[in-house]
Design a protein around this motif. Structure first.
Motif, PDB file in Angstrom:
ATOM      1  N   GLY A  10     -29.626  21.626 111.995  1.00  0.00           N
ATOM      2  CA  GLY A  10     -31.060  21.459 112.077  1.00  0.00           C
ATOM      3  C   GLY A  10     -31.659  22.010 113.344  1.00  0.00           C
ATOM      4  O   GLY A  10     -32.878  21.981 113.510  1.00  0.00           O
ATOM      5  N   GLY A  11     -30.822  22.507 114.274  1.00  0.00           N
ATOM      6  CA  GLY A  11     -31.335  23.068 115.509  1.00  0.00           C
ATOM      7  C   GLY A  11     -31.887  24.472 115.307  1.00  0.00           C
ATOM      8  O   GLY A  11     -31.533  25.172 114.371  1.00  0.00           O
ATOM      9  N   ALA A  12     -32.757  24.871 116.205  1.00  0.00           N
ATOM     10  CA  ALA A  12     -33.356  26.195 116.110  1.00  0.00           C
ATOM     11  C   ALA A  12     -32.335  27.271 116.447  1.00  0.00           C
ATOM     12  O   ALA A  12     -31.405  27.059 117.215  1.00  0.00           O
ATOM     13  N   THR A  13     -32.478  28.419 115.850  1.00  0.00           N
ATOM     14  CA  THR A  13     -31.671  29.589 116.182  1.00  0.00           C
ATOM     15  C   THR A  13     -32.629  30.615 116.790  1.00  0.00           C
ATOM     16  O   THR A  13     -33.299  31.359 116.066  1.00  0.00           O
ATOM     17  N   PRO A  14     -32.749  30.668 118.110  1.00  0.00           N
ATOM     18  CA  PRO A  14     -33.835  31.407 118.756  1.00  0.00           C
ATOM     19  C   PRO A  14     -33.794  32.916 118.541  1.00  0.00           C
ATOM     20  O   PRO A  14     -34.812  33.574 118.693  1.00  0.00           O
ATOM     21  N   HIS A  15     -32.629  33.463 118.176  1.00  0.00           N
ATOM     22  CA  HIS A  15     -32.550  34.907 117.986  1.00  0.00           C
ATOM     23  C   HIS A  15     -32.758  35.318 116.525  1.00  0.00           C
ATOM     24  O   HIS A  15     -32.649  36.510 116.205  1.00  0.00           O
ATOM     25  N   ALA A  16     -33.035  34.351 115.663  1.00  0.00           N
ATOM     26  CA  ALA A  16     -33.201  34.657 114.244  1.00  0.00           C
ATOM     27  C   ALA A  16     -34.507  35.397 113.987  1.00  0.00           C
ATOM     28  O   ALA A  16     -35.488  35.253 114.719  1.00  0.00           O
ATOM     29  N   PHE A  17     -34.508  36.186 112.925  1.00  0.00           N
ATOM     30  CA  PHE A  17     -35.744  36.780 112.442  1.00  0.00           C
ATOM     31  C   PHE A  17     -36.610  35.674 111.838  1.00  0.00           C
ATOM     32  O   PHE A  17     -36.166  34.542 111.659  1.00  0.00           O
ATOM     33  N   SER A  18     -37.823  36.033 111.473  1.00  0.00           N
ATOM     34  CA  SER A  18     -38.672  35.085 110.754  1.00  0.00           C
ATOM     35  C   SER A  18     -38.073  34.847 109.370  1.00  0.00           C
ATOM     36  O   SER A  18     -37.287  35.657 108.861  1.00  0.00           O
ATOM     37  N   SER A  19     -38.448  33.734 108.749  1.00  0.00           N
ATOM     38  CA  SER A  19     -37.909  33.406 107.427  1.00  0.00           C
ATOM     39  C   SER A  19     -38.143  34.513 106.399  1.00  0.00           C
ATOM     40  O   SER A  19     -37.228  34.871 105.649  1.00  0.00           O
ATOM     41  N   PRO A  20     -39.351  35.130 106.300  1.00  0.00           N
ATOM     42  CA  PRO A  20     -39.530  36.226 105.338  1.00  0.00           C
ATOM     43  C   PRO A  20     -38.632  37.424 105.650  1.00  0.00           C
ATOM     44  O   PRO A  20     -38.123  38.080 104.728  1.00  0.00           O
ATOM     45  N   GLU A  21     -38.422  37.708 106.942  1.00  0.00           N
ATOM     46  CA  GLU A  21     -37.557  38.829 107.298  1.00  0.00           C
ATOM     47  C   GLU A  21     -36.105  38.542 106.928  1.00  0.00           C
ATOM     48  O   GLU A  21     -35.398  39.424 106.418  1.00  0.00           O
ATOM     49  N   ILE A  22     -35.676  37.317 107.171  1.00  0.00           N
ATOM     50  CA  ILE A  22     -34.307  36.946 106.790  1.00  0.00           C
ATOM     51  C   ILE A  22     -34.126  37.061 105.287  1.00  0.00           C
ATOM     52  O   ILE A  22     -33.140  37.616 104.791  1.00  0.00           O
ATOM     53  N   GLU A  23     -35.076  36.540 104.554  1.00  0.00           N
ATOM     54  CA  GLU A  23     -34.992  36.597 103.093  1.00  0.00           C
ATOM     55  C   GLU A  23     -34.952  38.041 102.602  1.00  0.00           C
ATOM     56  O   GLU A  23     -34.234  38.372 101.641  1.00  0.00           O
ATOM     57  N   ALA A  24     -35.692  38.942 103.252  1.00  0.00           N
ATOM     58  CA  ALA A  24     -35.691  40.352 102.849  1.00  0.00           C
ATOM     59  C   ALA A  24     -34.307  40.974 103.028  1.00  0.00           C
ATOM     60  O   ALA A  24     -33.851  41.758 102.186  1.00  0.00           O
ATOM     61  N   VAL A  25     -33.628  40.607 104.123  1.00  0.00           N
ATOM     62  CA  VAL A  25     -32.273  41.130 104.344  1.00  0.00           C
ATOM     63  C   VAL A  25     -31.342  40.656 103.238  1.00  0.00           C
ATOM     64  O   VAL A  25     -30.608  41.453 102.629  1.00  0.00           O
ATOM     65  N   TYR A  26     -31.371  39.366 102.943  1.00  0.00           N
ATOM     66  CA  TYR A  26     -30.498  38.832 101.901  1.00  0.00           C
ATOM     67  C   TYR A  26     -30.880  39.369 100.520  1.00  0.00           C
ATOM     68  O   TYR A  26     -30.007  39.573  99.663  1.00  0.00           O
ATOM     69  N   ARG A  27     -32.163  39.598 100.307  1.00  0.00           N
ATOM     70  CA  ARG A  27     -32.579  40.165  99.019  1.00  0.00           C
ATOM     71  C   ARG A  27     -32.009  41.559  98.834  1.00  0.00           C
ATOM     72  O   ARG A  27     -31.527  41.911  97.741  1.00  0.00           O
ATOM     73  N   ALA A  28     -32.028  42.365  99.893  1.00  0.00           N
ATOM     74  CA  ALA A  28     -31.452  43.707  99.798  1.00  0.00           C
ATOM     75  C   ALA A  28     -29.958  43.636  99.494  1.00  0.00           C
ATOM     76  O   ALA A  28     -29.432  44.403  98.678  1.00  0.00           O
ATOM     77  N   ILE A  29     -29.270  42.705 100.137  1.00  0.00           N
ATOM     78  CA  ILE A  29     -27.830  42.552  99.897  1.00  0.00           C
ATOM     79  C   ILE A  29     -27.558  42.131  98.462  1.00  0.00           C
ATOM     80  O   ILE A  29     -26.682  42.691  97.787  1.00  0.00           O
ATOM     81  N   ARG A  30     -28.316  41.159  97.968  1.00  0.00           N
ATOM     82  CA  ARG A  30     -28.069  40.640  96.618  1.00  0.00           C
ATOM     83  C   ARG A  30     -28.438  41.637  95.531  1.00  0.00           C
ATOM     84  O   ARG A  30     -27.801  41.662  94.468  1.00  0.00           O
ATOM     85  N   SER A  31     -29.461  42.440  95.750  1.00  0.00           N
ATOM     86  CA  SER A  31     -29.967  43.311  94.687  1.00  0.00           C
ATOM     87  C   SER A  31     -29.476  44.752  94.793  1.00  0.00           C
ATOM     88  O   SER A  31     -29.802  45.578  93.941  1.00  0.00           O
ATOM     89  N   ARG A  32     -28.692  45.058  95.822  1.00  0.00           N
ATOM     90  CA  ARG A  32     -28.102  46.394  95.914  1.00  0.00           C
ATOM     91  C   ARG A  32     -27.168  46.621  94.722  1.00  0.00           C
ATOM     92  O   ARG A  32     -26.442  45.740  94.300  1.00  0.00           O
TER      93      ARG A  32
END
Length: 229
Positions: A10-32
């Motif tokens: 539940g702690g913050a991950t300060p180097h993470a992208f924003s939630s929409p950006e993270i989702e876009a990365v995973y979407r590219a991986i899943r739909s490739r």
């Protein structure tokens, strides 16, 4: 599947992208998808440059950057590539024995239709790079594969399909393209616009094989001990 930018505790991950950006990365991986069906529309030069730059951002052992790309635009040369693939397709079908006829029904390339064709090669003179390769010399190949995956995911994000073709004799292709001795082509990449992306990997849709479950592939501490998840 949604992706959170907070870790399991539940702690913050300060180097993470924003939630929409993270989702876009995973979407590219899943739909490739490994695409075989293409439209003939050209790929915009600016997009092609972006994709090659993405490939060039890949990690490489010892920072050797062993990838080399040859863009194939000559239609006659593309035809020769297609002939090389067809020869290996027949040889592969023969080697597959009872699954040979099933294999021959599969579409294995889009060399003549795709807007772009790239041949990816390992560079020559790789033996001088020892850092990270003394006991694992094949890390040059692993590094190039990372570059190809970067390109693949960037292409999916740009709405373009890509297919990796490995059905060819490397030495024949090396000679055909004038790659210096010691270089080794490892991929013919078909890249371009598609009518639609496959809902699932094509070989899965065609009944060739199924994706394994993660539990079968991830162990903890020793081989075979199931990873708790």
């Amino acid at each position: 599947m949604s992706v959170s930018s907070r870790d399991e505790s539940g702690g913050a991950t300060p180097h993470a992208f924003s939630s929409p950006e993270i989702e876009a990365v995973y979407r590219a991986i899943r739909s490739r998808r490994d695409m075989r069906h293409f439209l003939p529309d050209p790929v915009a030069p600016a997009i092609l440059t972006r994709l090659l730059e993405a490939a060039h951002c890949a990690p490489s052992v010892g920072y050797m950057q062993p990838w080399r790309f040859i863009r194939v635009t000559d239609r006659g040369l593309r035809g020769r590539l297609g002939e090389l693939v067809e020869a290996e397709r027949l040889a592969t079908a023969d080697a597959l024995g009872e699954r040979g006829a099933e294999f021959m029904r599969l579409k294995v390339e889009g060399i003549r239709e795709a807007g772009e064709v790239l041949v990816v090669s390992l560079m020559p003179d790789r033996e001088r790079f020892v850092f990270g390769r003394r006991t694992l010399p094949e890390m040059d190949l692993a590094s190039v594969a990372c570059g190809i995956q970067n390109l693949w995911l960037a292409a999916r994000a740009e709405g373009l399909g890509m297919g990796w073709v490995s059905l060819f004799d490397p030495e024949t292709l090396r000679t055909l393209l004038g790659i210096p001795e010691g270089g080794r082509p490892i991929a013919i990449l078909c890249l371009g616009h598609v009518e639609q992306f496959y809902d699932a990997p094509m070989l899965e849709q065609e009944g060739w094989d199924q994706r394994r479950t993660l539990n079968d592939l991830v162990f903890e501490d020793i081989w075979g001990r199931q990873y708790p998840r």
